[in-house]
Design a protein around this motif. Structure first.
Motif, PDB file in Angstrom:
ATOM      1  N   LEU A  58      48.493  40.553  47.067  1.00 27.45           N
ATOM      2  CA  LEU A  58      47.101  40.818  46.701  1.00 27.45           C
ATOM      3  C   LEU A  58      46.481  39.658  45.935  1.00 27.45           C
ATOM      4  O   LEU A  58      45.304  39.348  46.098  1.00 27.45           O
ATOM      5  CB  LEU A  58      47.051  42.077  45.832  1.00 27.45           C
ATOM      6  CG  LEU A  58      45.657  42.558  45.499  1.00 27.45           C
ATOM      7  CD1 LEU A  58      45.144  43.410  46.634  1.00 27.45           C
ATOM      8  CD2 LEU A  58      45.666  43.336  44.212  1.00 27.45           C
ATOM      9  N   ASP A  59      47.266  39.028  45.103  1.00 21.75           N
ATOM     10  CA  ASP A  59      46.722  38.008  44.215  1.00 21.75           C
ATOM     11  C   ASP A  59      47.311  36.650  44.571  1.00 21.75           C
ATOM     12  O   ASP A  59      48.443  36.345  44.210  1.00 21.75           O
ATOM     13  CB  ASP A  59      47.052  38.370  42.759  1.00 21.75           C
ATOM     14  CG  ASP A  59      46.333  37.450  41.795  1.00 21.75           C
ATOM     15  OD1 ASP A  59      45.796  36.419  42.260  1.00 21.75           O
ATOM     16  OD2 ASP A  59      46.308  37.749  40.602  1.00 21.75           O
ATOM     17  N   PRO A  60      46.554  35.826  45.288  1.00 18.08           N
ATOM     18  CA  PRO A  60      47.095  34.544  45.745  1.00 18.08           C
ATOM     19  C   PRO A  60      47.445  33.614  44.578  1.00 18.08           C
ATOM     20  O   PRO A  60      48.144  32.633  44.770  1.00 18.08           O
ATOM     21  CB  PRO A  60      45.944  33.965  46.576  1.00 18.08           C
ATOM     22  CG  PRO A  60      44.728  34.632  46.069  1.00 18.08           C
ATOM     23  CD  PRO A  60      45.154  36.005  45.656  1.00 18.08           C
ATOM     24  N   ARG A  61      46.939  33.930  43.379  1.00 18.75           N
ATOM     25  CA  ARG A  61      47.210  33.039  42.249  1.00 18.75           C
ATOM     26  C   ARG A  61      48.651  33.144  41.768  1.00 18.75           C
ATOM     27  O   ARG A  61      49.134  32.280  41.060  1.00 18.75           O
ATOM     28  CB  ARG A  61      46.259  33.348  41.085  1.00 18.75           C
ATOM     29  CG  ARG A  61      44.832  32.922  41.391  1.00 18.75           C
ATOM     30  CD  ARG A  61      43.863  33.495  40.393  1.00 18.75           C
ATOM     31  NE  ARG A  61      43.888  34.955  40.425  1.00 18.75           N
ATOM     32  CZ  ARG A  61      43.090  35.713  39.694  1.00 18.75           C
ATOM     33  NH1 ARG A  61      42.223  35.162  38.884  1.00 18.75           N
ATOM     34  NH2 ARG A  61      43.150  37.023  39.769  1.00 18.75           N
ATOM     35  N   PRO A 102      37.668  35.606  42.641  1.00 24.87           N
ATOM     36  CA  PRO A 102      38.922  34.841  42.588  1.00 24.87           C
ATOM     37  C   PRO A 102      39.906  35.191  43.699  1.00 24.87           C
ATOM     38  O   PRO A 102      40.803  34.415  43.971  1.00 24.87           O
ATOM     39  CB  PRO A 102      39.499  35.215  41.217  1.00 24.87           C
ATOM     40  CG  PRO A 102      38.872  36.518  40.870  1.00 24.87           C
ATOM     41  CD  PRO A 102      37.511  36.507  41.509  1.00 24.87           C
ATOM     42  N   LEU A 103      39.766  36.344  44.332  1.00 23.62           N
ATOM     43  CA  LEU A 103      40.800  36.793  45.264  1.00 23.62           C
ATOM     44  C   LEU A 103      40.385  36.706  46.730  1.00 23.62           C
ATOM     45  O   LEU A 103      41.128  37.114  47.606  1.00 23.62           O
ATOM     46  CB  LEU A 103      41.223  38.228  44.940  1.00 23.62           C
ATOM     47  CG  LEU A 103      41.703  38.469  43.519  1.00 23.62           C
ATOM     48  CD1 LEU A 103      42.057  39.922  43.317  1.00 23.62           C
ATOM     49  CD2 LEU A 103      42.892  37.591  43.201  1.00 23.62           C
ATOM     50  N   TYR A 125      41.289  29.242  48.342  1.00 24.28           N
ATOM     51  CA  TYR A 125      40.831  30.165  47.304  1.00 24.28           C
ATOM     52  C   TYR A 125      40.137  29.351  46.216  1.00 24.28           C
ATOM     53  O   TYR A 125      40.461  28.178  46.011  1.00 24.28           O
ATOM     54  CB  TYR A 125      42.016  30.916  46.706  1.00 24.28           C
ATOM     55  CG  TYR A 125      42.595  31.942  47.635  1.00 24.28           C
ATOM     56  CD1 TYR A 125      42.018  33.201  47.739  1.00 24.28           C
ATOM     57  CD2 TYR A 125      43.699  31.639  48.421  1.00 24.28           C
ATOM     58  CE1 TYR A 125      42.541  34.141  48.608  1.00 24.28           C
ATOM     59  CE2 TYR A 125      44.230  32.582  49.290  1.00 24.28           C
ATOM     60  CZ  TYR A 125      43.646  33.827  49.383  1.00 24.28           C
ATOM     61  OH  TYR A 125      44.155  34.756  50.236  1.00 24.28           O
ATOM     62  N   TYR A 143      40.536  29.147  43.136  1.00 29.72           N
ATOM     63  CA  TYR A 143      41.392  28.513  42.133  1.00 29.72           C
ATOM     64  C   TYR A 143      42.043  27.230  42.661  1.00 29.72           C
ATOM     65  O   TYR A 143      42.570  26.435  41.901  1.00 29.72           O
ATOM     66  CB  TYR A 143      42.473  29.483  41.637  1.00 29.72           C
ATOM     67  CG  TYR A 143      43.635  29.673  42.583  1.00 29.72           C
ATOM     68  CD1 TYR A 143      44.832  28.961  42.385  1.00 29.72           C
ATOM     69  CD2 TYR A 143      43.551  30.530  43.668  1.00 29.72           C
ATOM     70  CE1 TYR A 143      45.906  29.128  43.256  1.00 29.72           C
ATOM     71  CE2 TYR A 143      44.613  30.699  44.535  1.00 29.72           C
ATOM     72  CZ  TYR A 143      45.789  29.994  44.332  1.00 29.72           C
ATOM     73  OH  TYR A 143      46.827  30.144  45.187  1.00 29.72           O
TER      74      TYR A 143
END
Lengths: 315, 627
Positions: free
Chosen positions: A309-312, B405-406, B451, B453
């Motif tokens: 879910l969170d690419p970070r 951000p996502l 993305y 970021y």
């Protein structure tokens, strides 16, 4: 992603070992002679001596742990003296029923909880929000076993919508419809508290996210409000909701004990309570380790979902 | 502390919880003094007496014991168990947490690993294991419930202690020669105690539920003694025939736990500073409009005409007049700069146009925004929404925070296109790539998959601009789009904007606090101060001969290349707080030319030269500036 999953699986090994150590230490607290405790006070001296040898009970604590661990790794969880069959067989037989119950409850509480939280946040201080907040408060305050009993009274005895208890009818076919009929009340009763907790957290996570700048950007783009809430805001809020889902899964899995008692559901929870009351120590030990291990694996799945879910998150 | 209680008292639900819990606790305390039947005396001939029967107000249970008496004694026991479990868990857990947090290093590592292991168990399962080992019984259930809650306290208190262990007063105590144990007791403990108490108050409800749960399973209190859980457990077999024996103890658990939860929520809310400031309320889809008069007519027939716009923030009982009657207009293809310090109301003005001011607390209280002949203030949400992004688009300040951000940059662009136009995903994808190219993003195709970021600040802002351009709008409102970027990137972004404007005939409202930027880009400029326009005119003219003292000061703030000799003049003082605006000129207190008249009454925005206006009684005389 495969690398990440592998990494998480490897990191689960120390946790699993830790769990086994904790369960072992708890069981080592049993007062008196463990073999007598396991076999009961009517055990013959020969049997006691044999068990002592098998479990290494005549040896030191550390040696005993490794014997136990070694046996478990080979699939030998010991033998239940009360049922006179291998612990693992019994646990596996029962686990399916628990999995059906807890799994259904988990899906229910996730969907209902998130939906309630999102609606509550989107209509903050509105009628829907107040109603949801009140129901949620009621939900997290009611003991699931009491709720289950009241549901039996109302929906099974009075309204006759659902069967009173059990997983299958004593006579008759075993098909999905029959299962769902039996499953409806216990699954719901088990999910209520977790639904409340998830709804609360989802609400505050959503409120947090809705104040963010990127929500204003979405609105400035002219995105429809429904999309702003259910796509933009919920997607970002899920990052903080998913870990809570993992914790609640643990509550649902272990809270199944109560519900299995109330609804006579043939799962691991009821097996554990019976085993505790009969002092069937090896069955308890095996059952606890097995469920805890399943929960660890489930939490890895939660982490993977989070990473998807969170690419970070560095994968 | 008093403020805390007042806050708690204001929360009616929490107060209700407090009252309920108070009554239950008092009743539990005086139970031995009440004229109740002996709870353990069986009277089987009179079993299952219904409620309200003679001699047994709540009836009798399966052994003919008085339910009311058993309920009271059971409540007493359940409360005592829950409270004791909470205290034990809090003491042990906090001790572990303080030691881990205070000593840090390896001690911390080992302890917290252990705590993590305990937390890896599904909660009730661990309690079951402990009861299994110790054997069923009241005390053992108590120990089990306390033990499974120890990690919760340990983890929370450790976090707080780590923060305290590095504070100055702890260092000072160490330098003063105090031993670690003394420091923990004298310095650390008093500081974590409130947190411990709060954590306890929020968990005691759980503990009551859990001890009752174990008793319900038959693993807690053993007959004849009964807490609420075992009463319920014993009544279960007669659930269908005599439901009242189940309902009585069950309802009591519900009442207790609900009371505690209400109270706990109240305590938490009272302690959360964000709730006091109203910061936890979410903005609605469009700013609330509460106009106290008829909408003023458009003053010009420009593309966008803002007339006497008033926007305020209502926080509790204070009103901040962020925008206090602003008139502005922008023509097709024109670039209008709005300049002012932070808090001057320039951003709020811009956001008010499309109803994007966060609301609550923002409210548009007057004025009109005419776009293409239609008043946007008070327009239906659906009308606003269809114009947003399609005819009037925004670029915001910090692209780090303003892009989702996502989601991939490309997906955010495609969404912007498809929101207003019914095109296929493929077509939108192609358009998005060409948009990225038009804002000079290299490797546009691969950037679609990035993305936010993964991009630099300048790159993100280009994406923001591309997104604003997605539907070929008539007006772009750029709210400090370059402020968060470094100077070289800033120049690139400005040149992108300036080219786009020329190519597409865009009208731009450019908000900034930097006259240098205005000079590069804008045809006209409006200077805002304390929510009003103080000067307006063609950029070149205003820059050459500012008429309002505030404008002149702002221009002096801009450093010029090679102008090292000139002192950079910061403006002394701060802008006035907009909930207590002075009479007359808002700048008077910071102005070295202020006279008595300046503070006497409101000053009009008066025309001076053609196309120039100033809100000042003593405008600066035109002088050629050296800059």
């Amino acid at each position: 992603m495969t690398g990440y999953i592998l990494k998480r699986l490897v990191s689960a090994i120390p946790v699993l070992l830790g769990i086994s150590v904790i369960v072992f230490l708890i069981m080592a607290m049993i007062p008196g002679d463990p073999a007598t405790a396991i076999l009961g006070s009517y055990a013959t001296p020969e049997n006691v001596e044999k068990l002592n040898r098998d479990l290494g009970l005549d040896q030191g604590l550390v040696a005993r742990y490794f014997i136990w661990l070694g046996n478990m790794l080979q699939g030998d969880f010991g033998r239940s003296f009360a049922l006179n069959r291998p612990v693992l067989d019994e646990v596996l037989d029962r686990f399916g029923a628990t999995l059906i119950l807890a799994g259904t409850s988990f899906v229910l509480c996730s969907l209902l909880g998130i939906a309630a939280g999102v609606i509550s946040a989107a209509r903050q201080y509105g009628v829907a929000d107040k109603a949801i907040t009140f129901v949620v408060l009621l939900g997290i305050s009611i003991p699931s076993f009491f709720l289950g009993m009241m549901m039996i009274l109302v929906f099974a005895v009075q309204l006759r919508w659902f069967p009173v208890s059990g997983m299958w009818p004593i006579y008759g076919d075993r098909n999905l419809g029959v299962l769902l009929e039996h499953l409806a009340m216990p699954a719901f009763a088990l999910s209520v508290v977790a639904t409340g907790v998830i709804a609360r957290l989802a609400r505050s996570a959503m409120l947090e996210v809705l104040r963010q700048d990127f929500i204003r950007t979405a609105r400035a783009k002219g995105v429809r409000e429904r999309q702003v809430i259910w796509r933009h805001a919920l997607r970002a809020a899920m990052v903080s909701i998913i870990p809570i889902l993992g914790i609640q899964a643990g509550f649902v899995l272990s809270g199944a004990v109560y519900i299995e008692m109330v609804f006579q559901w043939p799962g691991v929870g009821r097996m554990l309570v019976d085993a505790i009351l009969k002092r069937d120590i090896l069955l308890v030990q095996g059952g606890v380790v097995f469920i805890a291990a399943c929960y660890v694996i489930f939490n890895i799945m939660v982490d993977v979902a989070q990473a998807l879910l969170d690419p970070r998150i560095k994968t | 502390m008093m403020a805390f209680f007042r806050l708690l008292a204001r929360n009616r639900l929490a107060l209700a919880g407090l009252v309920v819990i108070g009554i239950v606790v008092v009743l539990a305390l005086i139970t031995p003094l009440l004229p109740l039947a002996d709870p353990d005396v069986t009277d089987t001939p009179n079993r299952f007496q219904p409620m309200f029967s003679a001699g047994a107000l709540l009836g009798t249970d399966h052994l003919g014991r008085d339910l009311l008496s058993r309920l009271m004694w059971g409540t007493r026991l359940s409360l005592a168990m829950g409270f004791a479990a909470a205290v034990i868990a809090a003491v042990l857990g906090s001790a572990i947490g303080i030691i881990a947090g205070f000593y840090g290093g390896r001690t911390d590592n080992v302890i917290m690993r252990g705590v993590d292991m305990l937390m890896a168990f599904p909660y009730i399962l661990l309690a079951l294991a402990i009861v299994a080992a110790l054997g069923p019984g009241l005390m053992n259930a108590l120990i089990a419930v306390a033990a499974v809650n120890v990690p919760f306290f340990a983890r929370n208190i450790r976090g707080i202690t780590v923060g305290i262990a590095h504070k100055e007063f702890v260092d000072a105590a160490r330098l003063a020669g105090m031993r670690n144990r003394e420091i923990i007791l004298a310095e650390v403990l008093p500081n974590v105690l409130p947190v411990i108490v709060i954590a306890m108050s929020t968990t005691v409800g759980w503990m009551i539920l859990e001890t009752a749960g174990l008793s319900f399973l038959g693993l807690g209190s053993q007959p004849p003694q009964a807490d609420l859980g075992s009463m319920l457990g014993e009544a279960r077999s007669a659930l269908i025939t005599n439901p009242h024996t189940s309902i009585v103890p069950g309802a009591m658990i519900l009442v207790i736990v609900m009371g505690i939860n209400l109270l706990g929520d109240g305590v938490r809310d009272a302690l959360d500073p964000r709730l006091k400031s109203g910061a936890l309320s979410r903005p609605m889809p469009a700013t609330t409009v509460d106009r106290d008069g008829p909408a003023p007519a458009a003053r010009t027939d420009s593309l966008l005409d803002i007339a006497d716009l008033r926007t305020e923030f209502r926080v509790r009982n204070r009103v901040y007049k962020a925008v206090g009657g602003v008139d502005l207009h922008v023509e097709k293809g024109e670039c209008l700069g709005i300049i002012g310090e932070s808090g001057s109301g320039k951003s709020v003005t811009a956001l008010s146009v499309m109803g994007l001011v966060a609301s609550p607390p923002g409210v548009i209280t007057g004025g009109a925004v005419h776009f293409d002949g239609q008043d946007l203030v008070g327009a239906r949400y659906e009308v606003l929404r269809s114009l947003r992004g399609r005819r009037v688009a925004y670029i915001f300040q910090d692209p780090q925070a303003t892009l989702h951000p996502l989601y991939k940059a490309g997906d955010q662009l495609i969404e912007a296109i498809r929101t207003h136009e019914d095109v296929s995903r493929e077509a939108a994808h192609r358009r998005a790539i060409s948009l990225l190219k038009s804002v000079r993003i290299p490797n546009a195709e691969s950037r679609m998959e990035s993305y936010p970021y993964e991009m630099s600040g300048g790159m993100r802002q280009r994406v923001g601009i591309a997104m604003a351009l997605a539907n070929d709008p008539d007006v772009i409102i750029a709210d400090e789009p370059t402020t968060a970027l470094d100077v070289t990137v800033q120049a690139q972004i400005l040149s992108v904007l300036s080219d786009l404007r020329r190519e597409r005939g865009l009208a731009i409202i450019f908000i900034t606090h930097d006259f240098g930027v205005v000079g590069q880009l804008c045809d006209r400029v409006a200077v805002m101060y304390a929510g009003r326009i103080v000067e307006e005119g063609p950029t070149a003219a205003v820059l050459r001969s500012p008429q309002h003292p505030y404008t002149s000061r702002l221009i002096d703030c801009v450093p010029t290349l090679g102008g090292g000799q000139r002192r950079l003049a910061a403006i002394p003082g701060l802008p006035p707080v907009v909930d207590r605006l002075p009479h007359g000129c808002a700048f008077a207190d910071r102005c070295d030319k202020a006279q008595a008249e300046c503070r006497a009454g409101s000053i009009a925005l008066a025309p001076t030269e053609p196309a120039r206006k100033v809100r000042c009684l003593f405008p600066e005389v035109a002088k050629e500036r050296s800059a």
